[in-house]
Design a protein around this motif. Structure first.
Motif, PDB file in Angstrom:
ATOM      1  N   LYS A 289     -34.554  31.731   6.078  1.00 50.02           N
ATOM      2  CA  LYS A 289     -33.574  32.572   5.398  1.00 50.02           C
ATOM      3  C   LYS A 289     -34.019  32.882   3.974  1.00 50.02           C
ATOM      4  O   LYS A 289     -33.897  34.013   3.491  1.00 50.02           O
ATOM      5  N   GLU A 290     -34.547  31.858   3.277  1.00 49.90           N
ATOM      6  CA  GLU A 290     -34.972  32.060   1.893  1.00 49.90           C
ATOM      7  C   GLU A 290     -36.400  32.603   1.797  1.00 49.90           C
ATOM      8  O   GLU A 290     -36.826  32.978   0.704  1.00 49.90           O
ATOM      9  N   GLN A 291     -37.133  32.595   2.927  1.00 47.53           N
ATOM     10  CA  GLN A 291     -38.491  33.143   2.984  1.00 47.53           C
ATOM     11  C   GLN A 291     -39.409  32.453   1.965  1.00 47.53           C
ATOM     12  O   GLN A 291     -40.184  33.076   1.252  1.00 47.53           O
ATOM     13  N   ARG A 292     -39.287  31.132   1.879  1.00 42.85           N
ATOM     14  CA  ARG A 292     -40.142  30.323   0.993  1.00 42.85           C
ATOM     15  C   ARG A 292     -40.161  28.895   1.517  1.00 42.85           C
ATOM     16  O   ARG A 292     -39.392  28.534   2.414  1.00 42.85           O
ATOM     17  N   GLY A 293     -41.030  28.075   0.935  1.00 42.48           N
ATOM     18  CA  GLY A 293     -41.084  26.689   1.316  1.00 42.48           C
ATOM     19  C   GLY A 293     -39.845  25.929   0.858  1.00 42.48           C
ATOM     20  O   GLY A 293     -39.314  26.169  -0.229  1.00 42.48           O
ATOM     21  N   VAL A 294     -39.406  24.986   1.691  1.00 44.06           N
ATOM     22  CA  VAL A 294     -38.184  24.215   1.410  1.00 44.06           C
ATOM     23  C   VAL A 294     -38.484  22.719   1.577  1.00 44.06           C
ATOM     24  O   VAL A 294     -39.204  22.323   2.518  1.00 44.06           O
ATOM     25  N   VAL A 295     -37.890  21.894   0.682  1.00 48.92           N
ATOM     26  CA  VAL A 295     -38.023  20.433   0.751  1.00 48.92           C
ATOM     27  C   VAL A 295     -36.620  19.831   0.748  1.00 48.92           C
ATOM     28  O   VAL A 295     -35.810  20.143  -0.136  1.00 48.92           O
ATOM     29  N   LEU A 296     -36.294  18.978   1.711  1.00 48.87           N
ATOM     30  CA  LEU A 296     -35.004  18.291   1.797  1.00 48.87           C
ATOM     31  C   LEU A 296     -35.252  16.809   2.044  1.00 48.87           C
ATOM     32  O   LEU A 296     -36.149  16.435   2.811  1.00 48.87           O
ATOM     33  N   SER A 297     -34.391  15.990   1.367  1.00 47.82           N
ATOM     34  CA  SER A 297     -34.480  14.549   1.609  1.00 47.82           C
ATOM     35  C   SER A 297     -33.576  14.176   2.769  1.00 47.82           C
ATOM     36  O   SER A 297     -32.666  14.916   3.140  1.00 47.82           O
ATOM     37  N   PHE A 298     -33.834  13.028   3.345  1.00 46.94           N
ATOM     38  CA  PHE A 298     -33.017  12.564   4.456  1.00 46.94           C
ATOM     39  C   PHE A 298     -31.605  12.216   3.998  1.00 46.94           C
ATOM     40  O   PHE A 298     -30.649  12.345   4.738  1.00 46.94           O
ATOM     41  N   GLN A 299     -31.453  11.751   2.706  1.00 49.19           N
ATOM     42  CA  GLN A 299     -30.168  11.314   2.232  1.00 49.19           C
ATOM     43  C   GLN A 299     -29.237  12.483   1.925  1.00 49.19           C
ATOM     44  O   GLN A 299     -28.033  12.371   2.078  1.00 49.19           O
ATOM     45  N   GLU A 300     -29.754  13.641   1.455  1.00 49.99           N
ATOM     46  CA  GLU A 300     -28.879  14.770   1.141  1.00 49.99           C
ATOM     47  C   GLU A 300     -29.320  15.982   1.952  1.00 49.99           C
ATOM     48  O   GLU A 300     -30.489  16.302   2.008  1.00 49.99           O
ATOM     49  N   GLU A 301     -28.412  16.646   2.590  1.00 44.78           N
ATOM     50  CA  GLU A 301     -28.722  17.750   3.481  1.00 44.78           C
ATOM     51  C   GLU A 301     -28.862  19.053   2.742  1.00 44.78           C
ATOM     52  O   GLU A 301     -29.333  20.027   3.300  1.00 44.78           O
ATOM     53  N   GLN A 302     -28.475  19.115   1.472  1.00 51.73           N
ATOM     54  CA  GLN A 302     -28.605  20.349   0.708  1.00 51.73           C
ATOM     55  C   GLN A 302     -29.200  20.016  -0.648  1.00 51.73           C
ATOM     56  O   GLN A 302     -29.113  18.909  -1.128  1.00 51.73           O
ATOM     57  N   GLY A 303     -29.751  21.054  -1.271  1.00 48.92           N
ATOM     58  CA  GLY A 303     -30.377  20.875  -2.561  1.00 48.92           C
ATOM     59  C   GLY A 303     -31.817  20.475  -2.464  1.00 48.92           C
ATOM     60  O   GLY A 303     -32.313  20.124  -1.394  1.00 48.92           O
ATOM     61  N   VAL A 304     -32.537  20.550  -3.549  1.00 43.55           N
ATOM     62  CA  VAL A 304     -33.963  20.233  -3.607  1.00 43.55           C
ATOM     63  C   VAL A 304     -34.118  18.786  -4.042  1.00 43.55           C
ATOM     64  O   VAL A 304     -33.280  18.219  -4.744  1.00 43.55           O
ATOM     65  N   LEU A 305     -35.201  18.194  -3.633  1.00 43.42           N
ATOM     66  CA  LEU A 305     -35.480  16.798  -3.961  1.00 43.42           C
ATOM     67  C   LEU A 305     -35.538  16.599  -5.478  1.00 43.42           C
ATOM     68  O   LEU A 305     -36.063  17.441  -6.189  1.00 43.42           O
ATOM     69  N   LYS A 306     -35.005  15.477  -5.909  1.00 44.12           N
ATOM     70  CA  LYS A 306     -35.026  15.192  -7.344  1.00 44.12           C
ATOM     71  C   LYS A 306     -36.441  14.935  -7.819  1.00 44.12           C
ATOM     72  O   LYS A 306     -37.325  14.627  -7.045  1.00 44.12           O
ATOM     73  N   LYS A 307     -36.634  15.047  -9.128  1.00 44.40           N
ATOM     74  CA  LYS A 307     -37.973  14.954  -9.691  1.00 44.40           C
ATOM     75  C   LYS A 307     -38.478  13.527  -9.763  1.00 44.40           C
ATOM     76  O   LYS A 307     -39.671  13.285  -9.875  1.00 44.40           O
ATOM     77  N   GLU A 308     -37.585  12.531  -9.716  1.00 47.38           N
ATOM     78  CA  GLU A 308     -38.069  11.159  -9.814  1.00 47.38           C
ATOM     79  C   GLU A 308     -38.747  10.735  -8.527  1.00 47.38           C
ATOM     80  O   GLU A 308     -38.690  11.425  -7.536  1.00 47.38           O
ATOM     81  N   GLY A 309     -39.403   9.560  -8.511  1.00 49.31           N
ATOM     82  CA  GLY A 309     -40.130   9.077  -7.366  1.00 49.31           C
ATOM     83  C   GLY A 309     -39.271   8.924  -6.141  1.00 49.31           C
ATOM     84  O   GLY A 309     -38.055   8.812  -6.200  1.00 49.31           O
ATOM     85  N   HIS A 310     -39.942   8.851  -4.989  1.00 54.40           N
ATOM     86  CA  HIS A 310     -39.219   8.829  -3.722  1.00 54.40           C
ATOM     87  C   HIS A 310     -39.826   7.811  -2.763  1.00 54.40           C
ATOM     88  O   HIS A 310     -39.839   8.035  -1.576  1.00 54.40           O
ATOM     89  N   SER A 311     -40.354   6.776  -3.264  1.00 54.00           N
ATOM     90  CA  SER A 311     -40.931   5.764  -2.393  1.00 54.00           C
ATOM     91  C   SER A 311     -39.843   5.139  -1.542  1.00 54.00           C
ATOM     92  O   SER A 311     -38.764   4.838  -2.024  1.00 54.00           O
TER      93      SER A 311
END
Length: 612
Positions: free
Chosen positions: A74-96
């Motif tokens: 729909k947005e015609q671009r790359g998308v990143v989603l975390s398992f914990q939140e279904e909307q929004g982009v991943l936060k900038k802090e680490g994700h280990s």
């Protein structure tokens, strides 16, 4: 392994699964699962993507994979989603320790989106960024591969499509010649040739049938003969010939091809034979091209495939033009070849030949002498002018049928009327003088005047008779064979001049011209049959009545005139002067004598001339 979903075009499960596994190994961050979706992009409607393939082998499609792919499309671009939140982009802090789902869409020209999604565990933002770049690069590589395969498939199917179109065009031809002309004209454009020729191979030689973009006006012309000789050279070797030859082409004899190229200025030649057999003709195609461009292997393969594929269609149209007897003969020959072996066929042929020879020697048939015949009347009556005068009316001409007593022409009687008035005056004067002499008792004078009176009376009778004869009438019912006074009205005629000739209705005879080499066989009373040129479907029988022992030269040969009477005299289609061809039956002879008599007689005469 794989899925049961049928992929369109080149989206085959095994191929895409290998690509997903490769991408899983190349993506940094520890990719554990990968999915590939396909969807159609429309302005007003965005259907959910459909799963085409997955990695690894076990099938597990969480709903968030579908959501991340739908969002990327729909947005015609790359998308990143975390398992914990279904909307929004991943936060900038680490994700280990947490999983991340990345998706990237790729649009094709046909409006379809190819979306790939992976689950991975990146340690930091740098690994996530590297994973997105790798996914984008991998999708673009996959797109290039798919487009290259599509182009290659189009190139591979192009000859088949062209051949199918040629098949359709040939089928549209109503006759063999028309279908063959459509084929060579199309091949000329497809192969960019100067000329394409097609010939049938029958009776051990090539017969040129059609030439592209032109008609064959003279089958004996040097150009046609050079083409046929080159085709025969190709057919005798039974394989495709490319001229000039290279190291990559099979070695062939190309003498006739070289001669054709030299005489017609063609730099490259390509010929393809399609062998025939005893019952079916062979077919040969010959292509000519300028010296600047030679034939490529792909063109040679297409040329060969075209000839082999379309020959049955052309031969089917050719057989439709054959006569029924020709088709039956071909079928008999074909059955003969299939049933009997070569040795048996030779034995049967020899036995049949001997049987035919014996039949010809012992069988007898009617021996007939040929002659040119002309229909004439048994009575030919000439009608002449009864006195000198002028033509007043012409009512009938040659070819008209008239009844007895019907007026044919009328002569002018003006002069006769004037003479009649003159003699009437003389008769009246003589009568008065005679009466005076009798009254005077002058016996001698009365006798003289009586003689003058008698002379005038005779002249008047003669003039009256001539006036009656001025109306020329038919002496009997019949046909006027000669005479046309329509152009002589007002012209003078002399006494005794022939005005008309007539023959009776049913009085016909035959005048035949018999060659001198056959006259000794002809006798009175022999019967014969004739056919007139104007009545070829009806035979007329006749009987010889007279043989004239005087030879006349007719068309450089001596012939004798023979007269005959027709058995059928009442046909209303018979007209004097009709010509035809007759045969006089002179006896029964062996068939071999009838067929070889003329040849044997000529050999005897030749031997007599040559021997001392």
């Amino acid at each position: 392994m794989g899925t049961d979903i049928i992929p369109p075009d080149d989206l085959r499960p095994a191929r895409i699964r290998r690509w997903l596994a490769r991408q899983g190994r190349l993506i940094t961050g520890g990719a554990t699962r990968g999915y590939l979706y396909l969807s159609s992009h429309e302005l007003d409607n965005h259907p959910e993507p459909s799963l085409r393939c997955y990695w690894p082998d076990h099938f597990d499609e969480p709903g968030y994979f579908l959501r991340v792919c739908s969002r990327a499309e729909k947005e015609q671009r790359g998308v990143v989603l975390s398992f914990q939140e279904e909307q929004g982009v991943l936060k900038k802090e680490g994700h280990s320790g947490g999983s991340v789902h990345i998706a990237y869409p790729l649009l094709f020209a046909n409006g379809q989106y190819l979306v790939s999604a992976f689950e991975l565990y990146p340690k930091d933002q740098q690994q996530l960024h590297a994973a997105m770049l790798q996914l984008e690069s991998g999708l673009r590589w996959l797109k290039d591969e798919l487009l290259t395969s599509e182009k290659q498939r189009a190139e591979n199917t192009k000859p088949l499509l062209t051949l199918a179109r040629l098949q359709t065009q040939v089928q549209q031809g109503e006759s063999f010649t028309e279908a063959a002309q459509l084929l060579v004209n199309s091949l000329e454009k497809i192969l960019a040739c100067q000329r394409i020729s097609l010939a049938l191979y029958q009776k051990n030689r090539a017969h040129l049938a059609v030439i592209s973009s032109q008609a064959i006006r003279d089958n004996a012309s040097p150009v046609v003969r050079d083409i046929e000789q080159a085709m025969e050279e190709c057919y005798d070797q039974g394989k495709q010939i490319l001229y000039p030859q290279t190291s990559a082409t099979p070695e062939c004899i190309t003498l006739r091809h070289r001669n054709l190229a030299k005489t017609q200025g063609s730099g490259s030649l390509m010929s393809q034979p399609v062998p025939g057999n005893d019952t079916e003709p062979g077919l040969i195609l010959l292509a000519e091209r300028s010296a600047t461009t030679s034939f490529q292997p792909a063109e040679a393969h297409f040329f060969e495939a075209t000839a082999l594929a379309l020959t049955p269609t052309l031969l089917t149209k050719l057989y439709k033009e054959y006569r029924l007897t020709t088709l039956l003969s071909l079928r008999v020959k074909e059955g003969y070849r299939k049933i009997l072996t070569k040795k048996t066929r030779m034995q049967v042929t020899a036995a049949t030949t001997v049987a035919l020879l014996l039949f010809c020697f012992f069988a007898r048939g009617d021996f007939r002498v040929e002659a040119d015949v002309t229909l004439s009347g048994t009575i030919v009556r000439g009608i002449v002018a009864p006195f000198p005068g002028y033509v007043a009316e012409a009512q009938k001409n040659a070819g008209d049928h008239v009844e007895a007593g019907e007026t044919l022409a009328i002569l002018d009687t003006t002069d006769l009327s004037l003479d009649q008035l003159s003699w009437t005056s003389k008769y009246t004067q003589a009568d008065l003088e005679y009466r005076k002499a009798v009254a005077d008792n002058d016996t001698s004078r009365a006798k003289i005047i009586a003689e003058q009176k008698k002379q005038a009376e005779i002249q008047l009778s003669l003039l009256q008779l001539q006036k009656e004869r001025a109306e020329i009438k038919a002496p009997f019912s019949g046909i006027i064979t000669t005479g046309d006074l329509s152009q002589s009205v007002g012209g003078p005629v002399e006494r005794g001049k022939l005005l008309f000739e007539m023959v009776p209705d049913n009085g016909f005879k035959i005048l035949a011209q018999v060659d001198e080499k056959d006259i000794s066989l002809v006798e009175k009373g022999q019967l014969g049959t004739l056919v007139f040129n104007s009545l070829p479907r009806k035979n007329f029988r006749f009987s010889l009545t007279t043989i004239t022992p005087v030879a006349t030269a007719v068309e450089g040969h001596n012939s004798f005139r023979v007269e005959a009477t027709l058995e059928e005299q009442s046909s209303d289609r018979l007209l004097p002067g009709m010509k035809g061809y007759g045969k006089i039956t002179v006896g029964r002879k062996p068939l071999v004598y009838i067929w070889t008599r003329n040849l044997l007689d000529r050999l005897r005469l030749l031997r007599w001339k040559l021997l001392p």
